[in-house]
Design a protein around this motif. Sequence first.
Motif, PDB file in Angstrom:
ATOM      1  N   LEU A  88       9.381   5.238  -2.281  1.00 26.48           N
ATOM      2  CA  LEU A  88       9.602   5.307  -3.721  1.00 26.48           C
ATOM      3  C   LEU A  88       9.839   6.761  -4.063  1.00 26.48           C
ATOM      4  O   LEU A  88       9.040   7.623  -3.689  1.00 26.48           O
ATOM      5  CB  LEU A  88       8.388   4.801  -4.497  1.00 26.48           C
ATOM      6  N   THR A  89      10.922   7.038  -4.756  1.00 26.94           N
ATOM      7  CA  THR A  89      11.237   8.390  -5.193  1.00 26.94           C
ATOM      8  C   THR A  89      11.242   8.411  -6.710  1.00 26.94           C
ATOM      9  O   THR A  89      11.942   7.621  -7.348  1.00 26.94           O
ATOM     10  CB  THR A  89      12.615   8.830  -4.658  1.00 26.94           C
ATOM     11  N   PHE A  90      10.453   9.300  -7.268  1.00 20.91           N
ATOM     12  CA  PHE A  90      10.323   9.405  -8.721  1.00 20.91           C
ATOM     13  C   PHE A  90      11.128  10.594  -9.201  1.00 20.91           C
ATOM     14  O   PHE A  90      10.815  11.731  -8.897  1.00 20.91           O
ATOM     15  CB  PHE A  90       8.849   9.545  -9.110  1.00 20.91           C
ATOM     16  N   ARG A  91      12.200  10.333  -9.939  1.00 21.21           N
ATOM     17  CA  ARG A  91      13.081  11.392 -10.437  1.00 21.21           C
ATOM     18  C   ARG A  91      12.840  11.675 -11.915  1.00 21.21           C
ATOM     19  O   ARG A  91      12.769  12.794 -12.316  1.00 21.21           O
ATOM     20  CB  ARG A  91      14.529  11.006 -10.215  1.00 21.21           C
ATOM     21  N   ALA A 139       6.847  13.862  -5.444  1.00 21.65           N
ATOM     22  CA  ALA A 139       7.434  12.686  -6.092  1.00 21.65           C
ATOM     23  C   ALA A 139       7.976  11.665  -5.107  1.00 21.65           C
ATOM     24  O   ALA A 139       8.895  10.921  -5.418  1.00 21.65           O
ATOM     25  CB  ALA A 139       8.513  13.114  -7.090  1.00 21.65           C
ATOM     26  N   VAL A 140       7.423  11.626  -3.877  1.00 25.83           N
ATOM     27  CA  VAL A 140       7.850  10.657  -2.865  1.00 25.83           C
ATOM     28  C   VAL A 140       6.622   9.941  -2.308  1.00 25.83           C
ATOM     29  O   VAL A 140       5.664  10.583  -1.878  1.00 25.83           O
ATOM     30  CB  VAL A 140       8.606  11.332  -1.697  1.00 25.83           C
ATOM     31  N   CYS A 141       6.673   8.612  -2.335  1.00 27.14           N
ATOM     32  CA  CYS A 141       5.619   7.788  -1.748  1.00 27.14           C
ATOM     33  C   CYS A 141       6.185   6.988  -0.589  1.00 27.14           C
ATOM     34  O   CYS A 141       7.339   6.565  -0.629  1.00 27.14           O
ATOM     35  CB  CYS A 141       5.068   6.806  -2.776  1.00 27.14           C
ATOM     36  N   LEU A 142       5.349   6.791   0.426  1.00 26.98           N
ATOM     37  CA  LEU A 142       5.664   5.904   1.530  1.00 26.98           C
ATOM     38  C   LEU A 142       4.803   4.672   1.358  1.00 26.98           C
ATOM     39  O   LEU A 142       3.598   4.780   1.112  1.00 26.98           O
ATOM     40  CB  LEU A 142       5.361   6.586   2.868  1.00 26.98           C
ATOM     41  N   GLY A 143       5.405   3.512   1.462  1.00 24.55           N
ATOM     42  CA  GLY A 143       4.670   2.266   1.272  1.00 24.55           C
ATOM     43  C   GLY A 143       4.857   1.305   2.422  1.00 24.55           C
ATOM     44  O   GLY A 143       5.834   1.369   3.162  1.00 24.55           O
ATOM     45  N   GLU A 201       0.864  -1.174   0.000  1.00 25.60           N
ATOM     46  CA  GLU A 201       0.000   0.000   0.000  1.00 25.60           C
ATOM     47  C   GLU A 201       0.899   1.221   0.000  1.00 25.60           C
ATOM     48  O   GLU A 201       1.886   1.262   0.742  1.00 25.60           O
ATOM     49  CB  GLU A 201      -0.877   0.030   1.253  1.00 25.60           C
ATOM     50  N   VAL A 202       0.577   2.216  -0.834  1.00 27.35           N
ATOM     51  CA  VAL A 202       1.388   3.432  -0.886  1.00 27.35           C
ATOM     52  C   VAL A 202       0.507   4.668  -0.786  1.00 27.35           C
ATOM     53  O   VAL A 202      -0.659   4.662  -1.201  1.00 27.35           O
ATOM     54  CB  VAL A 202       2.279   3.518  -2.156  1.00 27.35           C
ATOM     55  N   ARG A 203       1.106   5.700  -0.215  1.00 29.89           N
ATOM     56  CA  ARG A 203       0.489   7.026  -0.141  1.00 29.89           C
ATOM     57  C   ARG A 203       1.565   8.067  -0.412  1.00 29.89           C
ATOM     58  O   ARG A 203       2.748   7.853  -0.161  1.00 29.89           O
ATOM     59  CB  ARG A 203      -0.141   7.265   1.228  1.00 29.89           C
ATOM     60  N   SER A 204       1.131   9.218  -0.877  1.00 25.83           N
ATOM     61  CA  SER A 204       2.030  10.314  -1.207  1.00 25.83           C
ATOM     62  C   SER A 204       2.410  11.088   0.056  1.00 25.83           C
ATOM     63  O   SER A 204       1.531  11.497   0.812  1.00 25.83           O
ATOM     64  CB  SER A 204       1.331  11.249  -2.198  1.00 25.83           C
ATOM     65  N   VAL A 205       3.716  11.286   0.268  1.00 27.99           N
ATOM     66  CA  VAL A 205       4.174  12.043   1.433  1.00 27.99           C
ATOM     67  C   VAL A 205       4.967  13.291   1.051  1.00 27.99           C
ATOM     68  O   VAL A 205       5.355  14.062   1.919  1.00 27.99           O
ATOM     69  CB  VAL A 205       4.998  11.171   2.410  1.00 27.99           C
ATOM     70  N   GLY A 206       5.232  13.484  -0.213  1.00 24.87           N
ATOM     71  CA  GLY A 206       5.990  14.646  -0.655  1.00 24.87           C
ATOM     72  C   GLY A 206       6.001  14.720  -2.159  1.00 24.87           C
ATOM     73  O   GLY A 206       5.417  13.885  -2.843  1.00 24.87           O
TER      74      GLY A 206
END
Length: 155
Positions: free
Chosen positions: A145-148, A127-131, A120-125
């Motif tokens: 997860l960091t999306f660059r 382009a950053v997700c906490l899962g 399960e993931v949610r957005s914390v910033g």
Amino acid sequence: MSHATDIGADRLPAMSRPRLDRLFRSSPPGEIPRGTGEGTVLLGLGPRTNAVAAGPARRLVRQGKVFAVDGRELRNPVTPFGIRAVRARVHRDASWPDGGACIVLDHAHTALVAHRIRDEVRSVGRAVCLGTVYGGRRQVLDFSLTFRAERTWNS
């Protein structure tokens, strides 16, 4: 991705498991990710322990996730060669711990090896997700997860 907080991925490894749980519960689901998210294992045991675990985990099994352009599926790069071998279906659903909306990465019908895994993931910033990873109904570990760059693939 939309977000209520703006936590950088670099701050997450220093957080305890209870703090990661609180952050997850207080964060919105955000948009379904697209592209490549670089993964980091978060054990919730402090920055040194996370750093020791993150290197080998990233090289061997937890290298991140590559989301399809349509957002309905992802592939997990595994092995030192980054083979995109483990698939998951991606959809919005209720989170197991709090019933709030989250993005579910469901391996039940797509991965022979990981069929009991649910992320399960949610957005914390930005382009950053906490899962959170569940094995069966048991919480196993957390990850970020960091999306660059927006590198995507078509299914």
